[in-house]
Design an enzyme around this catalytic site. Sequence first.
Site, PDB file in Angstrom:
ATOM      1  N   SER A 125      51.489  90.517  28.623  1.00  0.00           N
ATOM      2  CA  SER A 125      50.636  89.569  28.086  1.00  0.00           C
ATOM      3  C   SER A 125      49.273  89.412  28.832  1.00  0.00           C
ATOM      4  O   SER A 125      49.330  89.998  29.715  1.00  0.00           O
ATOM      5  CB  SER A 125      51.309  88.166  28.476  1.00  0.00           C
TER       6      SER A 125
ATOM      7  N   TYR B 253      54.333  82.435  35.042  1.00  0.00           N
ATOM      8  CA  TYR B 253      54.588  83.405  33.773  1.00  0.00           C
ATOM      9  C   TYR B 253      53.593  84.568  33.857  1.00  0.00           C
ATOM     10  O   TYR B 253      53.811  85.594  33.797  1.00  0.00           O
ATOM     11  CB  TYR B 253      54.236  82.779  32.453  1.00  0.00           C
TER      12      TYR B 253
END
Lengths: 443, 247
Positions: free
Chosen positions: B138, B151
């Site tokens: 990501s 995250y």
Amino acid sequence: MRADLAGWGRYPRHSGDVVTPHSAAALRAVQAGLDPYVARGAGRAYGDAGVGLEATVSMRALDRMRAFDSVNGLLTVEAGVTLEEIINVLLPRGWFAPAVPGTRFVTVGGMVAADVHGKNHHRTGGFGAHVASLALLTPQGELLTCSRSENSALFHATIGGMGLTGAIVEATLRMIPVETGWIRQRTVATKNLDSTLAALAKAEAEATYSVAWIDVTPGRRPVGRGVVFTGEHVLAAELPQGRQVFPRGRRSRVSIPVDLPEGILNRWSVGAFNRLYHGRAALLGNADLVPWDAYFFPLDAIGDWNRMYGRGGFLQHQCVVPAAAGREVVAEILDRVAAAGCAPFLAVLKSLGAGVGDMSFPMPGLTLALDLRVTAQTLRLLDELDRVVVAAGGRLYLAKDARQSPDTFRAGYLGLTRFETLRREIGAAGRLASQMSSRLAIQ
Amino acid sequence: MTTASSVLIIGGASDIGRATALIYAGHGWKVTLAGRNLAECGRIADDIAVRSGQRPDVVELDVLRTDRFTAFVEAFPEAPDTIVCAAGLLGDQARDQCDPNRAAVTLRSNFEGPALLLGAFASAMAARGHGVIVGISSVAGERGRASNYVYGAAKAGFSAFLSGLRHSLVRQGVCVITVKPGFVRTKMTAQMTLPRGLTAEPAEVARAIFKADQAKRPGSLYVRPVWRPIMTIIRMLPEPVFLRMRL
């Protein structure tokens, strides 16, 4: 999530809660806690049918194809699968949908709920006629299989029932075999309403698909000149060498990027378009091979075409009247539209057969659809037209409607009493409600 | 293609996993979906069977159960030609930062589990001499930000792991590709308002993955090119400037 919702006509707009469950189990869990709601598919109903009274359940994430029986052409899909996906997957294998509306960007759940019809309704009926069974989640949380032999009352109420009997979770459809993805189109240009109706009647007797486009340019006399289109699936042996047997559907190549200024579609621009369109058809005349997407879904080629009508949105008035009164009513409507000086961009005429659902729109007779920009004048005109329709024993298509009165609605939908009784029995009254059902006082 | 190539998709019930499986199946690959929720993977396998004509296999896998990884890998007679790891969990930053147990689940789902599992397959691929590993990481892993650093830290770890794996396997015929999709319209982001031009559809991510697999070029890629300048700027911002921003 809070959202502003409207139908394809972008009138009226309402704000409400939207939830998007990703499975039947999630749908069952979430609906238990919802205020009066309705399921929504692709949002292609024109008016307020797909907007919940308090909450709206988007069915787009229930988009799995479940099974395909390639011997009998039986396809089972979840409700959020679109017609476009079905055609893309099955046409290359030689199967097509048995009835298609004017756009392929609709969901299966929406097509069942509106019992949509196509240019072959007079021959083979609407979408509902080809639904073998449904899985329906009732407002009490029961997942029921409905078919002509099982829960048949609920089955017939759900076809054309505008989502007011429960959320359609899955449907099993009978697809039709085709040899190619091409349609042989014939066009006949006509001079007035009588010749249009005669050409349409002839077309309907001869062809699988038929429809008439009518020139409604204000001031044009006599009214009712138009173009009659017929279509047949092309057989493999008839296809010229070098043509791809199953052409791929093309996504829109152009789209309307912003709301056009109100009034771009006016009597002059529409009149000019109509002259060109009629003239072109008069020139063409003969048979023409057309790929399936251009034949069935010409407007899909223009992305967001609803923006042409400007920010205020547009209305489609689609009525059906019994065959006996057909000519007279259509003539009167066209006269009144011409006298009012509104310029409908589109006017489409065809014959329908009977519908299968208690609340299905089709009845044996003539249907006329007019697209108009929303103005105070349009709203007054449509109220007038409704009186003509009601007097003739006709009714309006709920998938298009955004403004008819409860009285007009009740006069046209004779299956309503049975529908409302069934809604009480399954606990739908008060639990399942759209802005439309509330506007039309459906109990 | 002579014999069908095989692909294992970890996180097969995710939207990106589903879209990826569909593309591979459509190209005639033999697809295996691995996921925690067998029923959901089965529903997707049925869907792919109708759409592509081939039903993927479905196997149970929980990326948090690292103790079962060895047995999971050994159950494959041969390592798949390609492995795509689409497993992940966005977590909830506000809750993660005050609950270590929840934060641990976010860290383990996005980093520990995926990294260890790909590592376990990597040696089999290296021994065989070919294979492609696609890890979905990501943009959140490129610089820790207040809004999602648990995250982001896990994805940073995963990106570093993939980078090292790529380096280590490049001479053994195994191609490791890191995909950073940016925003994607999925179940995971359903509650977020996403900027239009920066948001990809799952099918777009899937196409990028398949294309990268075909090209077999080891490296890292963004699905939408617009993310490259954006992330370059975010990475280059001097710390005093970065600290004053709300990101």
